[in-house]
Design an enzyme around this catalytic site. Structure first.
Site, short mmCIF file in Angstrom:
data_model
loop_
_atom_site.label_atom_id
_atom_site.label_comp_id
_atom_site.label_asym_id
_atom_site.label_seq_id
_atom_site.Cartn_x
_atom_site.Cartn_y
_atom_site.Cartn_z
CD GLU A 186 6.34 -2.46 7.50
OE1 GLU A 186 5.45 -2.91 6.71
OE2 GLU A 186 5.89 -1.37 7.63
CG ASP A 195 -4.23 -2.48 7.01
OD1 ASP A 195 -4.44 -2.86 5.82
OD2 ASP A 195 -2.49 -2.05 6.84
#
Length: 285
Positions: free
Chosen positions: A44, A60
């Site tokens: 992440e 995204d």
């Protein structure tokens, strides 16, 4: 249709529907849980630090992504963090002026960041110094992702830390909801592959569709199924910018852990970072 990062409860009826058993399950130790969280932290954020103050727009389709589990304004889990924060402190604090907009975007699953100009500034500030805000993130991460992944592991009868870690990382990225890219769907697709007993040497056997399947044999198939889903996500919301296809380093890293035979985690585990370089993740518990 919900975005991938949605939550469901792995109830006994659901476990049966997925072809899972209710075999004896070995819960992760605090040390192993710490390692799993740090491994996902590499994927992440690029390192094993706890990034309570992380915040950016990845473009995204999920709005702002922030905090220790990539909580998103467009999927509702960032709003869950703020709700938890309010429970702990009595108010939304510096998010108060944005609360109505954040509630709306969470409800509508909107990727918009309009009206959230100071969102990352506030998140970063609270994430660096506010212990209640950090605690809120920990609580929501466990409630939405770690606990459901642990329930899925329990349903499988999984005993190995590497399996449970992989399911946790999948929950973080894919969510635990009813969509076709979620953890539940990937487990179901994996289980369809087993129509006979499958032996192995992991020392742990799962009951899948009435067949005895070695846990590592099952895990390798799950990683294969997840990798294919990352390359070809089924939900339109997860296809934007080909972003998911660029994150197969997550499954490559877990394949590396499996290949190293590091099934049960003690004090440290060797993994691959996002550039494919071996690195060691150690427990701090």
């Amino acid at each position: 249709m919900l975005l991938a990062k949605a939550i469901t409860v792995f109830s006994p009826m659901l476990i049966a529907a997925l072809g899972l058993s209710s075999l004896t399950h070995a819960a992760m130790s605090e040390c192993a849980k710490d390692i799993a969280i740090k491994i996902t932290g590499i994927y992440e954020n690029g390192d094993t630090k706890v990034h309570y103050d992380y915040c950016e727009n990845l473009h995204d389709g999920r709005g702002f992504t922030s905090g220790i589990a990539g909580f998103c304004t467009g999927t509702g889990d960032a709003w869950d963090v703020l709700q938890e924060y309010k429970q702990l402190t009595g108010s939304y604090g510096d998010f108060s002026s944005m609360s109505d907009t954040l509630r709306k975007y969470a409800s509508n699953e909107s990727s918009s960041t309009r009206g959230l100009g100071n969102y990352c500034k506030v998140w970063k500030s609270l994430g660096r110094s506010d212990k209640n805000f950090q605690r809120a993130q920990d609580n929501i991460r466990d409630h939405l992702y770690y606990d459901p992944a642990e329930q899925a592991s329990s349903g499988l009868g999984a005993r190995l830390d590497v399996t449970q870690g992989q399911l946790f990382d999948t929950a973080i990225q894919h969510g635990t909801g009813d969509d076709a890219d979620g953890l539940k769907a990937l487990i179901k697709d994996t289980n369809k592959s087993f129509r006979s007993d499958q032996a192995g040497n992991s020392g742990s056997t799962l009951d899948i569709n009435g067949h005895k399947v070695d846990e590592i044999v099952w895990l390798k198939k799950f990683i294969e199924v997840r990798t294919d889903d990352l390359k070809h996500p089924k939900e339109e919301e997860n296809q934007g910018g080909n972003y998911w296809a660029s994150t197969t380093y997550r499954t490559k890293s877990y394949s590396y852990i499996v290949d190293q035979g590091e099934y049960a985690w003690k004090n440290s585990v060797k993994v691959l970072d996002n550039d494919g370089r071996p690195t060691t993740v150690s427990c701090s518990k």
